[in-house]
Write an enzyme that holds these catalytic residues in place. Structure first.
Site, PDB file in Angstrom:
ATOM      1  N   HIS A  94     -35.912  58.486  58.383  1.00  0.00           N
ATOM      2  CA  HIS A  94     -36.374  59.615  57.872  1.00  0.00           C
ATOM      3  C   HIS A  94     -36.666  58.729  56.264  1.00  0.00           C
ATOM      4  O   HIS A  94     -37.773  59.571  56.108  1.00  0.00           O
ATOM      5  CB  HIS A  94     -35.037  60.434  58.066  1.00  0.00           C
ATOM      6  CG  HIS A  94     -36.118  62.088  58.191  1.00  0.00           C
ATOM      7  ND1 HIS A  94     -36.147  62.614  57.017  1.00  0.00           N
ATOM      8  CD2 HIS A  94     -37.364  62.366  58.843  1.00  0.00           C
ATOM      9  CE1 HIS A  94     -36.563  63.373  57.324  1.00  0.00           C
ATOM     10  NE2 HIS A  94     -37.436  63.357  58.161  1.00  0.00           N
ATOM     11  N   CYS A  95     -35.562  58.710  55.584  1.00  0.00           N
ATOM     12  CA  CYS A  95     -35.839  58.637  54.110  1.00  0.00           C
ATOM     13  C   CYS A  95     -37.055  57.751  53.682  1.00  0.00           C
ATOM     14  O   CYS A  95     -37.312  57.787  52.872  1.00  0.00           O
ATOM     15  CB  CYS A  95     -34.570  58.419  53.487  1.00  0.00           C
ATOM     16  SG  CYS A  95     -33.068  59.508  53.408  1.00  0.00           S
ATOM     17  N   ALA A  96     -36.667  56.837  54.647  1.00  0.00           N
ATOM     18  CA  ALA A  96     -38.192  55.472  54.107  1.00  0.00           C
ATOM     19  C   ALA A  96     -39.336  55.995  54.553  1.00  0.00           C
ATOM     20  O   ALA A  96     -40.357  54.966  54.588  1.00  0.00           O
ATOM     21  CB  ALA A  96     -37.589  54.479  54.398  1.00  0.00           C
TER      22      ALA A  96
END
Length: 325
Positions: A317-319
């Site tokens: 999700h962060c990427a």
């Protein structure tokens, strides 16, 4: 017209995904991290959603091409870290479906990690995508909030009220800016994020909306789960606020190089056709996949290894950063 950040499960036009390139961020893990991000990008593309894989330079673009589906659109931009959830634009939508980008200030996660290009990549991506963009004059990372599309958002006080982000803004100031910039009218304030999370407790590692007024939270796995008290506190705050909750087994205690890691199945990406879940090779992976899959019966739920990516400070999700259709 009121612009509002739509929920992640709404249809996407495409998604940006950042490709790892900096060996200092992934000591002895860069190739493994590249392989895990490539597998993530491939899974999203093969599910039927267009992926724009963002690479730092031509050499990294060549490395990515050797790993990803030929249908993936590789774009070259200068950026520091791969966490486009935080440095990329947040895209809002009005009642007629028109979209605009919101560009927030970025200060290296509270002054901890300054890398060349991270303050510029959001504007560059918005410009390349021909998105009308508006600048917001305060610090906000996309992973610090999660929304259900109705104007309801969840965040953590550890991050959004941290003096290393916006020291002159009160809680009321931040709520007003979330309303004005993203159309978020109600804010559920949780307390701390996961132990060891270098982002100062981003909520996308802790709590995710999976439907209108429906919040997914981790359930502690094992007596030695390092975040059991944090999960219990989040559950109590959610109950007081009045949101419905559902629980996902946590990975439990995950240790790498003698350090407890902020491993979380909650850092899943909700694509238009598939949900991609980070897994860590623990006994709790399958239970977490089953629980998340039950929440998205119209999508395939895919678990992919993410230990190498986690060693750089985040997960799938962060990427990634989606653009609403």
């Amino acid at each position: 017209m009121t612009y509002r950040q739509p929920p992640e499960w709404a249809p996407h036009e495409f998604v940006w995904i950042g490709f790892p390139h900096d060996a200092t961020e992934w000591p002895d893990q860069l190739k493994a991290a590249q392989g895990e991000i490539a597998a993530f990008a491939n899974a999203v593309q093969q599910s039927g959603e267009q992926v724009r894989l963002v690479c730092r330079d031509a050499a990294n673009a060549d490395a990515a091409r050797a790993l990803v589906d030929e249908k993936i659109d590789i774009r070259i931009h200068r950026y520091g870290d791969i966490w486009l959830r935080d440095t990329g634009p947040l895209v809002v939508q009005d009642e007629r479906g028109r979209v605009e980008a919101r560009l927030f200030d970025f200060n290296g996660w509270g002054g901890k990690y300054y890398m060349g290009g991270d303050r510029e990549i959001g504007a560059a991506l918005a410009r390349e995508a021909a998105l009308t963009a508006r600048n917001a004059d305060w610090v906000l990372e996309g992973g610090a909030i999660d929304v259900d599309g109705s104007g309801l958002a969840v965040t953590t006080a550890q991050c959004l009220l941290n003096p290393n982000r916006n020291p002159k803004l009160t809680r009321e100031d931040i709520e007003a800016r979330l309303r004005d910039d993203l159309g978020l009218e109600r804010i559920l304030w949780l307390g701390d994020g996961l132990q060891g999370d270098h982002t100062d407790g981003h909520v996308d590692n802790l709590a995710r909306f999976v439907g209108p007024n429906l919040l997914a939270l981790p359930a502690a796995s094992g007596d030695d789960d390092p975040n059991a008290a944090i999960y219990a506190d989040a559950e109590a705050r959610a109950a007081r606020f009045g949101v419905d909750t559902v629980f996902i087994p946590s990975p439990g205690r995950v240790v790498h190089n003698d350090e407890v890691q902020p491993a979380s199945h909650m850092n899943f990406y909700i694509g238009s056709h598939a949900v991609i879940v980070p897994v860590y090779g623990t006994a709790h992976d399958n239970a977490a996949l089953q629980a998340i899959g039950a929440l998205f019966p119209d999508r395939e739920t895919i678990g992919l290894p993410a230990m190498a990516v986690l060693s750089g400070g985040g997960s799938f999700h962060c990427a990634s950063q989606q653009v609403p259709a």
